[in-house]
Design an enzyme around this catalytic site. Structure first.
Site, PDB file in Angstrom:
ATOM      1  N   LYS A  22      42.012  35.498  50.981  1.00 40.03           N
ATOM      2  CA  LYS A  22      41.310  34.203  51.083  1.00 40.03           C
ATOM      3  C   LYS A  22      40.300  34.040  49.945  1.00 40.03           C
ATOM      4  CE  LYS A  22      37.638  33.869  54.003  1.00 40.03           C
ATOM      5  NZ  LYS A  22      36.385  33.377  53.423  1.00 40.03           N
ATOM      6  N   ASN A  23      39.469  35.056  49.741  1.00 39.39           N
ATOM      7  CA  ASN A  23      38.364  34.894  48.794  1.00 39.39           C
ATOM      8  C   ASN A  23      38.792  34.973  47.332  1.00 39.39           C
ATOM      9  OD1 ASN A  23      36.716  34.452  50.925  1.00 39.39           O
ATOM     10  ND2 ASN A  23      35.733  36.468  50.904  1.00 39.39           N
ATOM     11  N   CYS A 119      23.952  29.280  56.800  1.00 38.06           N
ATOM     12  CA  CYS A 119      25.054  29.496  57.728  1.00 38.06           C
ATOM     13  C   CYS A 119      24.679  30.632  58.656  1.00 38.06           C
ATOM     14  CB  CYS A 119      26.357  29.757  56.988  1.00 38.06           C
ATOM     15  SG  CYS A 119      26.477  31.404  56.329  1.00 38.06           S
ATOM     16  N   ARG A 124      21.790  31.905  52.172  1.00 38.76           N
ATOM     17  CA  ARG A 124      22.840  31.696  51.179  1.00 38.76           C
ATOM     18  C   ARG A 124      22.551  30.575  50.165  1.00 38.76           C
ATOM     19  NH1 ARG A 124      28.587  32.588  53.981  1.00 38.76           N
ATOM     20  NH2 ARG A 124      29.080  33.316  51.894  1.00 38.76           N
ATOM     21  N   ASP A 309      31.587  42.384  54.317  1.00 44.09           N
ATOM     22  CA  ASP A 309      32.630  41.738  55.125  1.00 44.09           C
ATOM     23  C   ASP A 309      33.366  42.727  56.032  1.00 44.09           C
ATOM     24  OD1 ASP A 309      32.002  39.319  54.024  1.00 44.09           O
ATOM     25  OD2 ASP A 309      33.691  39.256  52.642  1.00 44.09           O
ATOM     26  N   ARG A 401      39.601  30.926  60.200  1.00 39.89           N
ATOM     27  CA  ARG A 401      39.205  30.604  58.825  1.00 39.89           C
ATOM     28  C   ARG A 401      39.653  31.711  57.867  1.00 39.89           C
ATOM     29  NH1 ARG A 401      33.452  30.425  58.172  1.00 39.89           N
ATOM     30  NH2 ARG A 401      34.202  30.333  56.064  1.00 39.89           N
TER      31      ARG A 401
HETATM   32  N1  EPU Z   1      22.522  34.714  46.525  1.00 41.72           N
HETATM   33  C1  EPU Z   1      21.394  34.156  46.004  1.00 41.72           C
HETATM   34  N2  EPU Z   1      21.523  33.113  45.121  1.00 41.72           N
HETATM   35  C2  EPU Z   1      22.736  32.628  44.755  1.00 41.72           C
HETATM   36  C3  EPU Z   1      23.884  33.197  45.306  1.00 41.72           C
HETATM   37  C4  EPU Z   1      23.766  34.253  46.184  1.00 41.72           C
HETATM   38  O1  EPU Z   1      20.274  34.565  46.319  1.00 41.72           O
HETATM   39  O2  EPU Z   1      22.782  31.674  43.961  1.00 41.72           O
HETATM   40  C5  EPU Z   1      22.411  35.850  47.458  1.00 41.72           C
HETATM   41  C6  EPU Z   1      23.000  35.534  48.843  1.00 41.72           C
HETATM   42  O3  EPU Z   1      22.063  34.878  49.650  1.00 41.72           O
HETATM   43  C7  EPU Z   1      23.353  36.912  49.346  1.00 41.72           C
HETATM   44  C8  EPU Z   1      23.774  37.639  48.064  1.00 41.72           C
HETATM   45  O4  EPU Z   1      23.231  36.904  46.987  1.00 41.72           O
HETATM   46  O5  EPU Z   1      22.232  37.539  49.896  1.00 41.72           O
HETATM   47  C9  EPU Z   1      25.261  37.796  47.854  1.00 41.72           C
HETATM   48  O6  EPU Z   1      25.902  36.549  48.059  1.00 41.72           O
HETATM   49  P1  EPU Z   1      27.195  36.101  47.247  1.00 41.72           P
HETATM   50  O7  EPU Z   1      26.845  34.922  46.429  1.00 41.72           O
HETATM   51  O8  EPU Z   1      27.800  37.270  46.559  1.00 41.72           O
HETATM   52  O9  EPU Z   1      28.137  35.624  48.424  1.00 41.72           O
HETATM   53  P2  EPU Z   1      29.160  34.418  48.333  1.00 41.72           P
HETATM   54  O10 EPU Z   1      29.694  34.357  46.968  1.00 41.72           O
HETATM   55  O11 EPU Z   1      28.546  33.205  48.926  1.00 41.72           O
HETATM   56  C10 EPU Z   1      31.291  35.828  48.907  1.00 41.72           C
HETATM   57  C11 EPU Z   1      32.351  35.792  49.952  1.00 41.72           C
HETATM   58  C12 EPU Z   1      31.757  36.223  51.289  1.00 41.72           C
HETATM   59  C13 EPU Z   1      31.195  37.644  51.124  1.00 41.72           C
HETATM   60  C14 EPU Z   1      30.172  37.669  49.979  1.00 41.72           C
HETATM   61  C15 EPU Z   1      29.640  39.052  49.672  1.00 41.72           C
HETATM   62  C16 EPU Z   1      33.796  34.041  49.158  1.00 41.72           C
HETATM   63  C17 EPU Z   1      34.361  32.684  49.352  1.00 41.72           C
HETATM   64  N3  EPU Z   1      32.890  34.436  50.040  1.00 41.72           N
HETATM   65  O12 EPU Z   1      30.284  34.909  49.329  1.00 41.72           O
HETATM   66  O13 EPU Z   1      32.815  36.250  52.222  1.00 41.72           O
HETATM   67  O14 EPU Z   1      30.572  38.063  52.302  1.00 41.72           O
HETATM   68  O15 EPU Z   1      30.772  37.149  48.770  1.00 41.72           O
HETATM   69  O16 EPU Z   1      30.666  39.913  49.333  1.00 41.72           O
HETATM   70  O17 EPU Z   1      34.190  34.750  48.248  1.00 41.72           O
HETATM   71  C18 EPU Z   1      33.810  36.080  54.329  1.00 41.72           C
HETATM   72  O18 EPU Z   1      34.911  36.055  53.766  1.00 41.72           O
HETATM   73  O19 EPU Z   1      33.681  36.265  55.569  1.00 41.72           O
HETATM   74  C19 EPU Z   1      32.599  35.931  53.528  1.00 41.72           C
HETATM   75  C20 EPU Z   1      31.433  35.564  54.055  1.00 41.72           C
END
Ligand code: EPU
Length: 422
Positions: A22-23, A119, A124, A309, A401
């Protein structure tokens, strides 16, 4: 709302195949916005989130369709002009929709994307996505809950940008913007997840020039235009990992096909520590659960650390351990929502801030439970498989999802699991 019913206590045995990730699929589908034409993306899982992104592309004037004859293939047609907007109604159901921002502003010079809210697992923010795009020259305004981004003179420019903290979709968004920017970009402190490497592979297939993906530093030389995608998405390491944990439950013996061993190393190391045998087999991994697991401490972290995850699923295994374990969640601030539900099944867990302390119990007992987010739902299914008696998992839409027909994949392994339609 559908629910899943499980009559637990039966160890799982057999073979199951991992679906496409998915990701990885979501950003690659978004990358189609970088080029006009017909894109073919294969091994795309049939999930609610993928359908949401398809609707979002439809809103922009593109067409996203599954090809019935070609299993797992998604065709995306991107016209000569798109409406570069991601409305609140769609972004609120899937915060990953924000990955359209980079491609839109890079290819079409402007974008209007609703800000995703918080969320169930934490705040996030997307500040790093925005800072990275601003470094490439995007002008950004936040108004009425939307980010409005424009590329002055229609094109972004290369830059050196260092992320303050590692972010998966942030790295993906800025990487997708940089591939069409004028000149060279160096992105530092990038996330290193396999999904980023898969996106980079898809982008290279489109003609992008990228090096260093999978490491801290990604180097990109912008090109003027890209051709449509033709790419096969990697297997889902989190879905695979969920099945590996199922195999590690007492008495289990599960082979996960399609699972890439290098993508699940941190999990496999912990499974071996708790006493499960993990054996490489052709095209995947086999896990044999060996009686009651031994306790182990787990700390989540960005790849190649233990994936956040997989934290909830690993917790189920450790609930049954012969001793005490600690799980520390360092990636998200509020990712212990499953704890209260696991307690309803008889788990002994105390949460103190970022750390959960688990005292292993010899068995769990089935009960009705409520899913709070995607991975928490998967953990509740695993707990239901291990528990004696019947577990009802409510709010299964969270599970749908990210897991393709999980009950149909688990039943052939001997699980007594069924879905009850609302
Ligand atoms: N963060 C910030 N600022 C930003 C972006 C992120 O402070 O601009 C922080 C977040 O709050 C968090 C950390 O950085 O504490 C890591 O977040 P990240 O941005 O890496 O997460 P994401 O890209 O929103 C993806 C996956 C998630 C997975 C995380 C961590 C996708 C679509 N989603 O989310 O997947 O948990 O990376 O590996 O790729 C899931 O599939 O269940 C899921 C939540």
């Amino acid at each position: 709302m559908d629910k899943i019913l499980i009559d637990g206590g039966v160890p799982l045995r057999g073979s199951v195949a991992a679906s496409g990730a998915k990701n990885a699929a979501l950003p690659i589908i978004a990358a189609s916005l970088l080029a006009e034409g017909e894109h073919r993306i294969r091994n795309v899982p049939d999930l609610a989130d993928v359908r949401t992104l398809g609707r979002l592309l439809g809103h922009m004037g593109c067409q996203a369709e599954r090809n019935a004859g070609e299993k797992g293939a998604l065709w995306v047609r991107v016209p000569a002009a798109v409406e570069p907007e991601a409305p609140y109604e769609l972004v609120k159901t899937m915060r990953a929709s924000v990955v359209v921002l980079g491609p839109l502003v890079a290819r079409w010079g402007k974008a209007r994307v609703s800000m995703p809210g918080g969320c169930a697992i934490g705040a996030r923010p997307i500040d790093q996505h925005l800072k990275g795009l601003a470094a490439l020259g995007a002008e950004l305004h936040l108004e009425h809950g939307y980010v409005e981004a424009t590329a002055p003179r229609g094109r972004l420019h290369g830059a050196t940008f260092t992320f303050d903290g590692q972010t998966v979709t942030g790295t993906e968004n800025v990487m997708m913007a940089a591939v069409l920017a004028e000149g060279e970009t160096l992105l530092r402190n990038c996330a290193r997840e396999p999904e980023i490497v898969d996106l980079a592979d898809a982008l290279r297939g489109m003609g992008a020039r990228i090096e260093g993906d999978g490491t801290d530093d990604i180097w990109i030389e912008g090109v003027e235009s890209l051709r449509p995608i033709d790419h096969v998405v990697i297997a889902d390491r989190i879905e695979a990992g969920t099945f590996l944990v199922a195999g590690a439950l007492p008495g289990g013996d599960v082979t996960v096909k399609g699972c890439v061993p290098a993508h699940v190393e941190a999990l496999v190391e912990k499974l071996r520590t708790v006493g499960a045998q993990v054996l490489p087999v052709e095209g995947g991994l086999r896990v044999v659960g060996d009686g009651r697991p031994r306790p182990v401490d787990v700390r989540t972290g960005p790849h190649p650390g233990f994936p956040t995850d997989m934290q909830a699923q690993m917790m189920v295994l450790l609930c049954l351990a012969d001793g005490s374990s600690k799980i520390t969640e360092t990636v998200f601030e509020n990712r212990f929502m499953h704890v209260q539900e696991l307690q309803r099944l008889g788990a002994d867990i105390a949460v103190d801030g970022k750390t959960a302390v688990l005292k292993g119990v010899p068995g769990l007992s089935g009960a009705p439970v409520m899913a709070s987010d995607l991975r928490a739902s998967a953990a509740l299914v695993l707990a239901g498989l291990a528990a004696q008696g019947t577990t009802e998992v409510h709010r299964v839409y969270h599970l749908d999802r990210g897991y393709e027909r999980i009950e149909e994949k688990l039943a052939p392994l001997g699980a007594r699991i069924r879905r009850e339609k609302a």
